[in-house]
Design an enzyme around this catalytic site. Sequence first.
Site, PDB file in Angstrom:
ATOM      1  N   CYS A  77      -5.702   0.833  -6.048  1.00  0.00           N
ATOM      2  CA  CYS A  77      -5.484   0.927  -4.607  1.00  0.00           C
ATOM      3  C   CYS A  77      -6.741   0.454  -3.888  1.00  0.00           C
ATOM      4  O   CYS A  77      -7.801   1.095  -3.988  1.00  0.00           O
ATOM      5  CB  CYS A  77      -5.147   2.360  -4.193  1.00  0.00           C
ATOM      6  SG  CYS A  77      -4.831   2.547  -2.421  1.00  0.00           S
ATOM      7  N   CYS A 105       9.313  11.604   3.993  1.00  0.00           N
ATOM      8  CA  CYS A 105      10.503  12.138   4.654  1.00  0.00           C
ATOM      9  C   CYS A 105      10.218  12.339   6.147  1.00  0.00           C
ATOM     10  O   CYS A 105       9.341  13.129   6.514  1.00  0.00           O
ATOM     11  CB  CYS A 105      10.917  13.468   4.018  1.00  0.00           C
ATOM     12  SG  CYS A 105      12.411  14.176   4.735  1.00  0.00           S
TER      13      CYS A 105
END
Length: 270
Positions: A77, A105
Site C-alpha cells: 500500500c 457499509c
Amino acid sequence: VAYLIIFHILFVLFVWTYWKSIFTLPMQPGKKYHISYADKERYENEERPEVQRQILADIARKLPVYTRTVNGGIRFCDRCQLIKPDRCHHCSVCAICVLKMDHHCPWVNNCIGFSNYKFFLLFLAYSLLYCLYIAATVFKYFIKYWTGELTNGRSKFHVLFLLFVAVMFFVSLLFLFGYHCWLVSRNRSTLEAFSAPVFQNGPDKNGFNLGFVKNLQQVFGEEKKLWLLPIASSQGDGHFFPMRALCEAQNPLLANEEQWEDDGIDEEPH
C-alpha cells in the site's frame, strides 16, 4: 406480556448489534508490516519496477504473507506504506488499510472487516427477525382494515405504513443476509467474491475455504454459546488465516499420494 417481552428482547439485540457494528473500529495491520524509513527511501529512489518488487519481496520474507498481486508481486500500500497482510485492503473512504476488509457499509458508516464482521452479520439477522415480528403482529390489523373493521383513519394510515416498511426492509435484508451467509459458508469476503485472491500458484477463489464448519468457526469462534451474542469471538488476530493449500500440504495422506505419483512418474520410460 409475551409480545412485549419478545419485542424488547429483539429490540435490545437489534440496537446492541447495530451499536457494535458502528463503534467497533476496523483493525489496522500491526507495526511489523510497516516498512522502515530506510526501506522506504530505497524503494522510492529505485526506478526499475523489477528491483522494487525484489525489495518488497526481501522485506516480506519474514512475514506470513501468501497472497500476491495479479503480476505475482508483494501486495504493498503506497498510501499507508505497509506490506498488506492476507485479505487486507485499503479503504478509500476511511483512508486506512483494514484487516480482512469485506466492504465499507454506508448504513453503519463504518468499514466491515475482521473486527466487526460478526457484529454486522448478527445485526442483519436480528433486523430480519425484528421486521418479521413487526409485520406478523401488525398483519391481523391489516386484515381488519381490509375487511372494513377499522374505522379510525389514523389507525389505517399507521397500520399500512408500518406493515409496508416492515415488509420492504425484510425483503431487502433477506437477500443481503442470504448473500453474506453464502460468503461465510465459503469463507470469502465481498471483495474476494468479485476478485479471487491470488496466491503464488495463481488465483484461487477457494483458497481460504476450510469446509463449512471451520468456515463458521473462523467468524463466530468455537464456543457455540457465543455465536448469537455480539461478543468478539472470531478466531485469529486478522493478520494470518489458515489456507486450504497449506492444510492439504500438511496432510500426511495427501503427501504420500503425491509421493506415490512422483514414484510412478519416475518408473515410466522417458
